[in-house]
Motif scaffolding. Structure first.
Motif, PDB file in Angstrom:
ATOM      1  N   SER A  18     -37.314   2.176   9.960  1.00  0.00           N
ATOM      2  CA  SER A  18     -36.251   2.977  10.575  1.00  0.00           C
ATOM      3  C   SER A  18     -36.350   4.437  10.151  1.00  0.00           C
ATOM      4  N   LYS A  19     -35.794   5.300  11.001  1.00  0.00           N
ATOM      5  CA  LYS A  19     -35.855   6.752  10.753  1.00  0.00           C
ATOM      6  C   LYS A  19     -34.598   7.239  10.042  1.00  0.00           C
ATOM      7  N   GLU A  20     -34.797   8.267   9.248  1.00  0.00           N
ATOM      8  CA  GLU A  20     -33.689   8.894   8.539  1.00  0.00           C
ATOM      9  C   GLU A  20     -32.668   9.472   9.537  1.00  0.00           C
ATOM     10  N   VAL A  21     -31.388   9.416   9.153  1.00  0.00           N
ATOM     11  CA  VAL A  21     -30.329  10.032   9.956  1.00  0.00           C
ATOM     12  C   VAL A  21     -30.164  11.472   9.481  1.00  0.00           C
ATOM     13  N   LYS A  22     -30.315  12.429  10.398  1.00  0.00           N
ATOM     14  CA  LYS A  22     -30.257  13.842   9.993  1.00  0.00           C
ATOM     15  C   LYS A  22     -28.969  14.518  10.417  1.00  0.00           C
ATOM     16  N   GLU A  23     -28.289  13.968  11.428  1.00  0.00           N
ATOM     17  CA  GLU A  23     -26.979  14.513  11.790  1.00  0.00           C
ATOM     18  C   GLU A  23     -26.123  13.397  12.351  1.00  0.00           C
ATOM     19  N   ILE A  24     -24.806  13.567  12.175  1.00  0.00           N
ATOM     20  CA  ILE A  24     -23.863  12.566  12.672  1.00  0.00           C
ATOM     21  C   ILE A  24     -23.383  13.001  14.051  1.00  0.00           C
ATOM     22  N   THR A  25     -23.818  12.281  15.047  1.00  0.00           N
ATOM     23  CA  THR A  25     -23.437  12.572  16.431  1.00  0.00           C
ATOM     24  C   THR A  25     -22.385  11.546  16.866  1.00  0.00           C
TER      25      THR A  25
END
Ligand code: NI
Length: 162
Positions: A18-25
């Motif tokens: 899985s990919k890192e979360v960089k912003e909370i949308t």
């Protein structure tokens, strides 16, 4: 909020990193809400985003039914001791197996505002941290089972039934 479909063993999404979360949308917030709802509806104590087909580093855990924990981009930073016990997974329905895990685990993660925090767990919670974080790297507990996978027996409170 909505219940999402839980992917089962054999689905290739469960074996991906899985990919890192960089912003909370708004979509991430909706995913988080849906993950909690899906976990509770399935009577699970943990769920990782890849289990609902989303390759993002997000985990929800609630080992008591009253302590919801959200982990974004979690990392294990300390482990101690050992515990051996039954483990299950919503993505491997009807099965359980014996897995040895650390008895104490410390995790550093980010919250719903991407603020970094530390959380510690022992016993069941430590097991949950290990089990759920492995999902983010494409691994299932069945790879670690000692002996054979077994059919689920009548419910035992001591078991980790994700
Ligand atoms: Ni699982």
């Amino acid at each position: 909020m909505a219940i999402r479909t839980i992917r089962e063993i054999g689905d290739p999404v469960l074996n991906k990193v899985s990919k890192e979360v960089k912003e909370i949308t708004p979509r991430i917030n909706e995913l988080i809400d849906d993950m909690f709802e899906t976990m509770y509806e399935a009577n699970g104590v943990g769920l990782a985003a890849p289990q609902v087909g989303i390759l993002k580093r997000i985990v929800v855990i609630d080992t008591t039914g009253e302590d919801p924990i959200l982990l974004i981009n979690p990392k294990i930073v300390e482990v101690r001791g050992e515990q051996t016990g039954n483990e299950g997974c919503l993505s491997v329905p009807g099965k359980t197996g014996i897995v040895t895990r650390p008895n104490y685990v410390k995790v550093v993660a980010q919250d719903e505002n991407l603020q970094t925090f530390e959380i510690e767990g022992e016993e069941l919670l430590a097991r949950a941290f290990c089990h759920e974080l492995e999902h983010l790297d494409g691994h299932l507990y069945v790879e670690k089972v000692e002996g054979d996978l077994m059919d689920v027996e009548p419910y035992d409170d001591d078991d980790y039934e994700e």
